[in-house]
Motif scaffolding. Structure first.
Motif, PDB file in Angstrom:
ATOM      1  N   ILE A 126       0.839  -1.200   0.000  1.00  0.00           N
ATOM      2  CA  ILE A 126       0.000   0.000   0.000  1.00  0.00           C
ATOM      3  C   ILE A 126       0.876   1.253   0.000  1.00  0.00           C
ATOM      4  O   ILE A 126       0.624   2.211  -0.732  1.00  0.00           O
ATOM      5  N   GLY A 127       1.936   1.223   0.808  1.00  0.00           N
ATOM      6  CA  GLY A 127       2.868   2.347   0.841  1.00  0.00           C
ATOM      7  C   GLY A 127       3.475   2.621  -0.524  1.00  0.00           C
ATOM      8  O   GLY A 127       3.578   3.764  -0.960  1.00  0.00           O
ATOM      9  N   LYS A 128       3.819   1.549  -1.213  1.00  0.00           N
ATOM     10  CA  LYS A 128       4.400   1.694  -2.542  1.00  0.00           C
ATOM     11  C   LYS A 128       3.390   2.317  -3.503  1.00  0.00           C
ATOM     12  O   LYS A 128       3.698   3.236  -4.252  1.00  0.00           O
ATOM     13  N   GLN A 129       2.146   1.809  -3.436  1.00  0.00           N
ATOM     14  CA  GLN A 129       1.084   2.360  -4.294  1.00  0.00           C
ATOM     15  C   GLN A 129       0.927   3.856  -4.081  1.00  0.00           C
ATOM     16  O   GLN A 129       0.685   4.610  -5.012  1.00  0.00           O
ATOM     17  N   LEU A 130       1.026   4.275  -2.833  1.00  0.00           N
ATOM     18  CA  LEU A 130       0.765   5.674  -2.500  1.00  0.00           C
ATOM     19  C   LEU A 130       2.055   6.505  -2.474  1.00  0.00           C
ATOM     20  O   LEU A 130       2.008   7.697  -2.180  1.00  0.00           O
ATOM     21  N   THR A 131       3.176   5.848  -2.734  1.00  0.00           N
ATOM     22  CA  THR A 131       4.502   6.454  -2.548  1.00  0.00           C
ATOM     23  C   THR A 131       4.598   7.141  -1.191  1.00  0.00           C
ATOM     24  O   THR A 131       4.926   8.313  -1.070  1.00  0.00           O
ATOM     25  N   LEU A 132       4.305   6.332  -0.161  1.00  0.00           N
ATOM     26  CA  LEU A 132       4.431   6.801   1.215  1.00  0.00           C
ATOM     27  C   LEU A 132       5.402   5.877   1.933  1.00  0.00           C
ATOM     28  O   LEU A 132       5.403   4.671   1.688  1.00  0.00           O
ATOM     29  N   PRO A 133       6.244   6.416   2.816  1.00  0.00           N
ATOM     30  CA  PRO A 133       7.183   5.557   3.522  1.00  0.00           C
ATOM     31  C   PRO A 133       6.474   4.671   4.549  1.00  0.00           C
ATOM     32  O   PRO A 133       5.523   5.100   5.194  1.00  0.00           O
ATOM     33  N   VAL A 134       6.961   3.423   4.651  1.00  0.00           N
ATOM     34  CA  VAL A 134       6.427   2.489   5.640  1.00  0.00           C
ATOM     35  C   VAL A 134       7.572   2.062   6.542  1.00  0.00           C
ATOM     36  O   VAL A 134       8.633   1.652   6.061  1.00  0.00           O
ATOM     37  N   PHE A 135       7.368   2.170   7.839  1.00  0.00           N
ATOM     38  CA  PHE A 135       8.405   1.754   8.773  1.00  0.00           C
ATOM     39  C   PHE A 135       8.123   0.346   9.238  1.00  0.00           C
ATOM     40  O   PHE A 135       7.050   0.050   9.764  1.00  0.00           O
ATOM     41  N   SER A 136       9.100  -0.563   9.038  1.00  0.00           N
ATOM     42  CA  SER A 136       8.909  -1.930   9.524  1.00  0.00           C
ATOM     43  C   SER A 136      10.236  -2.516   9.960  1.00  0.00           C
ATOM     44  O   SER A 136      11.300  -2.114   9.480  1.00  0.00           O
ATOM     45  N   LEU A 137      10.168  -3.449  10.888  1.00  0.00           N
ATOM     46  CA  LEU A 137      11.375  -4.116  11.379  1.00  0.00           C
ATOM     47  C   LEU A 137      11.204  -5.621  11.313  1.00  0.00           C
ATOM     48  O   LEU A 137      11.780  -6.355  12.101  1.00  0.00           O
ATOM     49  N   GLY A 138      10.359  -6.076  10.385  1.00  0.00           N
ATOM     50  CA  GLY A 138      10.126  -7.508  10.282  1.00  0.00           C
ATOM     51  C   GLY A 138       9.238  -8.006  11.398  1.00  0.00           C
ATOM     52  O   GLY A 138       8.594  -7.218  12.098  1.00  0.00           O
ATOM     53  N   THR A 139       9.222  -9.340  11.562  1.00  0.00           N
ATOM     54  CA  THR A 139       8.292  -9.926  12.524  1.00  0.00           C
ATOM     55  C   THR A 139       8.973 -10.393  13.809  1.00  0.00           C
ATOM     56  O   THR A 139       8.329 -10.950  14.686  1.00  0.00           O
ATOM     57  N   ASP A 140      10.293 -10.162  13.918  1.00  0.00           N
ATOM     58  CA  ASP A 140      10.995 -10.679  15.102  1.00  0.00           C
ATOM     59  C   ASP A 140      11.155  -9.647  16.218  1.00  0.00           C
ATOM     60  O   ASP A 140      11.628  -9.971  17.300  1.00  0.00           O
ATOM     61  N   VAL A 141      10.786  -8.410  15.911  1.00  0.00           N
ATOM     62  CA  VAL A 141      10.901  -7.355  16.920  1.00  0.00           C
ATOM     63  C   VAL A 141       9.513  -7.111  17.502  1.00  0.00           C
ATOM     64  O   VAL A 141       8.515  -7.197  16.790  1.00  0.00           O
ATOM     65  N   SER A 142       9.446  -6.811  18.792  1.00  0.00           N
ATOM     66  CA  SER A 142       8.135  -6.631  19.410  1.00  0.00           C
ATOM     67  C   SER A 142       7.480  -5.355  18.881  1.00  0.00           C
ATOM     68  O   SER A 142       8.164  -4.375  18.561  1.00  0.00           O
ATOM     69  N   PRO A 143       6.163  -5.355  18.794  1.00  0.00           N
ATOM     70  CA  PRO A 143       5.445  -4.182  18.282  1.00  0.00           C
ATOM     71  C   PRO A 143       5.787  -2.908  19.055  1.00  0.00           C
ATOM     72  O   PRO A 143       5.891  -1.836  18.459  1.00  0.00           O
ATOM     73  N   VAL A 144       5.961  -3.025  20.352  1.00  0.00           N
ATOM     74  CA  VAL A 144       6.269  -1.842  21.152  1.00  0.00           C
ATOM     75  C   VAL A 144       7.606  -1.245  20.709  1.00  0.00           C
ATOM     76  O   VAL A 144       7.736  -0.029  20.531  1.00  0.00           O
TER      77      VAL A 144
END
Lengths: 329, 451
Positions: free
Chosen positions: B152-170
């Motif tokens: 979705i970020g790519k579609q909208l050319t908006l940055p998305v912050f992610s750290l994968g699934t191994d880091v806690s959401p907090v």
């Protein structure tokens, strides 16, 4: 012998852990619903109009729907009159008996999957966000456990990340996923997948589709096409069309079931997210009016959280406390 | 269409008392019974329904209705007023932080549409509020949820912050806030994982994210199709997090959407947006008064006008009006008009917004066949310019050619020509009508779009 004792006998003969699982998943449902029924029974010693009115409300709050509730309560009124029941002791069993009866009205339907000797094709359909892909993952795990070879078709080429989601499930369960790129024609994916399934001689092919609201004519036409393409490749396929229904959904579920049935001849329902507080009471109406049986229930996000639906157990789950009390007698 | 059944049922009830000069207490009671069932069928929570019916009957039995010469209208007004009240008075915009960044947290059950709504909300913030949002992928549980937001970020050319699934959401949120500070993002939207309101562990995680990020808005995303359970869900999330608003999704379906009433009256929190489709711009502000009108089958005229204004080229409209007047309306204009209508969105949606439309017999469940529109387009496009301006010249030979060129049949060409003639007649009627006053209006030319 009371209804509950009969039930208990029937159930103890079967897999205990499954029943436990069912009970666990339904705990929340049961807690609220049964305690309310118990409360009702305790508060009303006489079965009178007030009692029926409260019962009516109880069922309405379980999303059973006005029409079905009226039908049920009318039948109960008649039953109470016929059996000359004056006080509320034992009314619980009459209630659950009626619920099962309403569910089973019409012809007896097979709750098992219609498995073929060679390739069985299962098509998963439903509105957005009900849990189609998750259900497919769980169903694949279940069938694999039974010793079947399974293949998945990533037919949701529309929603962002949907293909990846199915691929992750494929890896988890250890089954092959046939996919094309996002935005490709879902019918073409199905065509490919059927070819691949035939070549690899797998037992079951489960096809994912994009979620769509049933009032979107174009999207429903697309789904019809997918259904048709599958039928063209293999006569009689898809052998099962499973409609995923969110237990939290209210009366719209009936329209969903009706419209999807018209488009794809739905053969069964998977009632998802039953581990919340929602009761999914609308399945009574769906079974009663449209003759579509619930085949599975989703009770969590784990791989083994998909269980076959058994109306008696469902009702047992709703009235489990009452059952245990009666078993003491 | 939301609330459609409710409108029908209420209309049926009101029809019954319409002829009466005065209504009795018994009439009111019978009517309220219908209102009650209608609301329950619309998935309004039973307790909310009871409250509602009580208020309405009190006012109805009271002086306003009994003395009124038009009790029916009076009741409609009371019901509508109460519905509007219940759904929350005025519109509420987004609360921005005094000091950037504004943090918005999206919460809700699985499958409600949080991730899609996150993208839509970012679109609104960028387009209407000129913000520079950062999307945070904090759903580490559902397979490929992060990919979904990234796509979705790519579609909208908006940055998305992610750290994968191994880091806690907090931890993801903590680092995302740092990133937002560095990159000067003035809005941070946190897309959390869907969870059951009874899942204590995951609910605590939400609380932790909230404590850390101190969001300015906590939006509960709710599926408009939710049944009686909507109150439990809304209550649990609200009690734990103190939600600041609600986004009602999938309202472009045909659910009656009673959940809107339930949630609002249980949490007292405003419904801020409604999701009206799968496209990224399909997020609209919630208008309680319009919704109430729609519930009562009075048609959502305001939305229709807005939609028309947004999409119809004003100059073209004027030109068309002129052509109507002078009767120089051609098939080209017909095509133009079709396209204008198409731009406004699905036809059946528009038709249902029209007041009184659901009263037209046989059209209650009209499905507009949009592919038919495509065929009409094809037929017109296969005509020469001369044929389009003076369709009278189209003879059998020309018809054959047009049918072949458009991949349709001669019958279809004939039908279109006939429709066009009828439409011209109607236009004439309409222009006459403006002077002569009322005359029964039919809509020839549009029949073929209904199945």
């Amino acid at each position: 012998m009371s209804f509950f004792k009969k039930l208990k006998e029937k159930i103890t003969g079967t897999n205990e852990t499954v029943t436990e699982k069912f009970k666990d998943g339904l705990t929340k449902t049961r807690d609220s619903f049964t305690s309310k029924v118990n409360d009702l029974v305790a508060r009303f010693r006489e079965v009178d109009e007030d009692f029926f009115e409260e019962l009516e409300e109880l069922l309405l709050q379980a999303d059973v729907g006005v029409e079905t509730v009226m039908e049920l309560v009318d039948q109960l009124r008649w039953e109470v009159k016929r059996k000359n029941i004056k006080n509320t002791d034992g009314i619980q069993s009459v209630i659950s008996e009626k619920l099962v009866e309403i569910y089973k009205a019409g012809e007896e339907l097979d709750a098992n999957l219609n498995m073929q000797d060679d390739l069985t094709v299962i098509l998963m359909v439903g509105v957005n966000g009900v849990g189609k892909t998750t259900t497919i993952g769980k169903l694949a795990a279940r069938l694999k456990e039974e010793g079947k070879t399974v293949m998945l078709a990533a037919g949701d080429t529309f929603r962002a990340g949907a293909i990846d989601q199915l691929v992750v499930w494929g890896e988890r369960v250890g089954v092959e996923v046939i996919r094309q790129s996002e935005g490709s024609d879902p019918a073409a994916v199905m065509y490919d997948a059927i070819r691949a399934a035939k070549n690899r001689k797998v037992d079951v092919l489960i096809c994912d589709t994009a979620g769509r609201l049933q009032n979107k004519v174009n999207l429903m036409n697309e789904l019809e096409k997918v259904h048709r393409v599958i039928g063209k490749e293999i006569e009689g396929a898809p052998h099962e069309v499973l409609l995923a229904l969110d237990a939290t959904t209210g009366q719209n579920a009936l329209i969903q079931a009706q419209t999807f049935k018209e488009a794809t001849n739905v053969t069964g329902i998977v009632l998802t997210k039953l581990d919340g507080t929602a009761k999914g009471g609308i399945v009574l109406a769906i079974r009663n009016k449209l003759n579509i049986p619930v085949k599975f229930v989703g009770l969590g996000e784990g791989m083994d959280d998909l269980q076959p639906f058994d109306p008696e157990k469902y009702v047992y789950g709703l009235f489990a406390e009452g059952l245990e009390e009666e078993a003491w007698e | 269409m939301a609330f459609e059944g409710l409108a029908q049922r209420l209309q049926g009830t009101l029809q019954k008392i319409k002829g009466k000069g005065k209504i009795s207490e018994a009439d009111v009671k019978e009517m309220m019974r219908e209102v009650r069932f209608a609301l329950i069928e619309a998935d309004v929570n039973l307790k909310v329904v009871k409250e509602f019916v009580k208020t309405v009957s009190e006012r109805a039995v009271g002086q306003d209705v009994m003395k009124s010469l038009t009790p029916g209208q009076q009741v409609v007004k009371i019901v509508k007023d109460e519905l509007t009240n219940l759904m929350g008075g005025e519109q509420n915009p987004i609360q921005f932080a005094r000091k950037s960044p504004t943090v918005i947290m999206m919460v809700g059950l699985q499958g409600a549409g949080k991730t899609t709504t996150t993208g839509k909300l970012a679109t609104v913030l960028r387009k209407r509020h000129n913000k520079k949002p950062l999307l945070v992928a904090a759903d580490i549980y559902r397979p490929a949820a992060i990919q979904q937001l990234e796509t979705i970020g790519k579609q909208l050319t908006l940055p998305v912050f992610s750290l994968g699934t191994d880091v806690s959401p907090v931890e993801i949120v903590r680092q995302a806030l740092e990133e937002a500070g560095k990159e000067h993002h003035d809005v941070v939207i946190i897309d959390t994982a869907g969870r059951l309101h009874v899942d204590e562990k995951l609910m605590q995680e939400l609380k932790d994210i909230q404590t850390l990020s101190k969001p300015d808005e906590v939006f509960l995303v709710v599926d408009a199709m939710t049944g009686q359970d909507a109150v439990n869900v809304a209550k649990s999330f609200d009690e734990l997090l103190g939600i600041t608003g609600v986004v009602l999704t999938k309202l472009d379906g045909d659910t009656r959407g009673g959940a809107a009433l339930s949630i609002r009256s249980v949490t007292q929190k405003p419904i801020k947006f409604v999701g009206m489709g799968e496209k990224m711009d399909a997020l609209e502000p919630f208008h309680p008064e319009r919704m109430a009108s729609r519930i009562l089958g009075m048609g959502d005229v305001m939305s229709l006008i807005e939609k028309a204004q947004e999409n119809v080229d004003e100059e073209k409209a004027k030109e068309l009006e002129q052509k109507f007047r002078t009767q120089t309306f051609t098939l080209d204009d017909f095509l133009d008009q079709l396209q204008q209508v198409k731009k406004m969105g699905p036809l059946d949606e528009i038709l249902k917004m029209m007041p009184g439309f659901n009263k037209i017999k046989g059209l209650e469940n009209a499905q507009v066949d949009e592919s038919q529109m495509g065929r009409v387009e094809a037929v017109i496009r296969s005509m020469t310019i001369a044929e389009r301006t003076t369709p009278e010249i189209i003879n059998a030979n020309r018809k054959k050619r047009i049918a072949k060129g458009s991949g349709t049949s001669i019958q279809e060409v004939n039908r279109l020509l006939k429709q066009f003639e009828e439409m011209k007649k109607m236009v004439k009627q309409m222009t006459n009508m403006q002077q002569k006053g009322k005359k029964k209006m039919k809509m020839p030319g549009f029949d073929s779009f209904f199945r």
